[in-house]
Design a protein around this motif. Structure first.
Motif: not given
Length: 402
Positions: A80-92, A103-106, A165-170
């Motif tokens: 139903v929902l799609g895959d939930l990614p793990p936490p980002p590589d970095s977050l400040t 400030a998020i980096k994946v 596919g639109t938004g900062w998650f994507f």
């Protein structure tokens, strides 16, 4: 043990599930369960049994139930929902006035977002409770509870099916990522909590262990998803979430077949991007999905959950009542039945909070955020339902209370 023997040990349970040998088991949080993508279709008219693993074995202990929760999460993600990614590589995280910047980096992708925080009164250096509002709040909120504004549309758009596919998650995870908007919102809220934890209560004014989430209608679906998939939320208050939230896909299909004007799976995917593109395969055969939305309540358990619904046909009052009462049986088995409340008083417009529900809602705020009193035992619905029609084939609920 040799590598070959270890592999054989993994493959045996997979074979017992009737899964292809390539779908190896996944170990996470002390549980070994099939990975997302490894669960087989079923043929089940009733709500799937929360007390039975996909392998057919019974849930008998608290540790078993924790592993079954992991399995329920993966099932909902796969179908139903799609895959939930793990936490980002970095977050400040940084704080400037009432604004928190993240400030998020994946991988090679990065994004900086801002979050507005209204600090709770009297929090001091230890911080106080706060409510995360998915697209805004339509419920009365105690004055001692702060507010955190979550711009869910900016995280993942919900304009129409093509907005997937639109938004900062994507922007971070790629335009073709499988997550629907509601699951993407859960990931994005997780980053807000990361920031609160990183900065600390003395800077933000918020105790990250005392967080609630709410939203109404489409944003109520999102609030339920945030609470189910973000375990750091102490209290979940979905309001009039209907299909895709408190309602069961199966029961909504059954009500539609009886002539009710109700939102169904096959309609909802034509309306918006709330769910994964993977879901389109199943919207006309929801009884083949080895899960349903009572699993959302089971994923929140034993944390606080107060579900507010309405008697509008489109929301599915029979569907929400059965699914959420099924969810309450999970809380009951855990020995915390009153940690979950279900209120369907009806007779008011969509997203208009009924004053008759105020005392019950306040009891949940008091217990889970303000640290006083107990919740009211709330199971109120105007819908007449026969629970045995939908959960009569379930295994006997184990006694999981401490």
């Amino acid at each position: 043990m040799s590598t070959l023997l270890k592999l054989a040990a993994l493959l045996l349970p997979v074979a017992a599930l009737g899964l292809p040998p390539s779908d190896l088991l996944e170990r996470q949080d002390g549980c070994t369960t099939p990975a997302v993508g490894a669960y087989a279709d079923v043929s089940e008219k009733n709500l799937p049994d929360p007390w039975k693993f996909a392998s057919g074995s019974a849930v008998a202990t608290p540790a078993d139930f924790a592993c079954r929760q992991a399995e329920m999460s993966k099932i909902l993600q796969q179908f139903v929902l799609g895959d939930l990614p793990p936490p980002p590589d970095s977050l400040t995280a940084t704080m400037s006035g009432s604004s928190m910047s993240l400030a998020i980096k994946v991988g090679s992708n990065s994004k900086t977002i801002s979050v507005s925080i209204t600090k709770p009164s009297g929090g001091g250096t230890a911080g106080g409770p706060a409510l995360i509002a998915v697209g805004g709040a339509s419920i009365p909120v105690p004055g001692a509870v702060g507010r955190i504004a979550f711009g869910n549309d900016a995280c993942a758009a919900q304009s129409n099916p093509a907005s997937h596919g639109t938004g900062w998650f994507f922007d971070l995870h790629g335009k073709t990522h499988s997550a629907g908007a509601t699951l993407a919102w859960a990931w994005c809220v997780g980053r807000i909590i990361d920031g609160l934890e990183q900065l600390g209560a003395a800077k933000t004014g918020v105790d990250p262990k005392k967080l609630a989430v709410t939203g109404c209608s489409r944003n109520g679906k999102g609030a339920f998803m945030v609470g189910a998939f973000e375990k750091r939320i102490a209290l979940v208050i979905p309001q009039e979430s209907g299909s895709g939230g408190a309602a069961s896909w199966r029961i909504s299909d059954s009500e539609f077949a009886k002539g009710k004007n109700i939102q169904t799976a096959h309609q909802i995917v034509r309306e918006n991007a709330w769910f994964s593109p993977k879901f389109t395969t199943y919207v006309n055969k929801t009884d083949t999905i080895p899960g349903d939305n009572h699993f959302l309540a089971a994923l929140v358990a034993p944390r606080g959950l107060f579900v507010i619904e309405n008697d509008i046909d489109w929301l599915g009052p029979v569907s929400t009542t059965v699914a959420m009462r099924a969810g309450r049986t999970v809380y009951d088995a855990l020995g915390v039945k009153t940690n979950m409340g279900f209120s369907l008083v009806g007779g008011h417009s969509h997203c208009s909070f009924p004053s008759a529900t105020n005392a019950n809602l306040l009891s949940f705020f008091n217990k889970f955020l303000l640290g006083s009193g107990n919740t009211n035992d709330v199971d109120t619905s105007k819908a007449n339902v026969t629970m045995s029609d939908w959960i009569g084939n379930w295994s006997a609920a184990p006694r999981l209370a401490a």
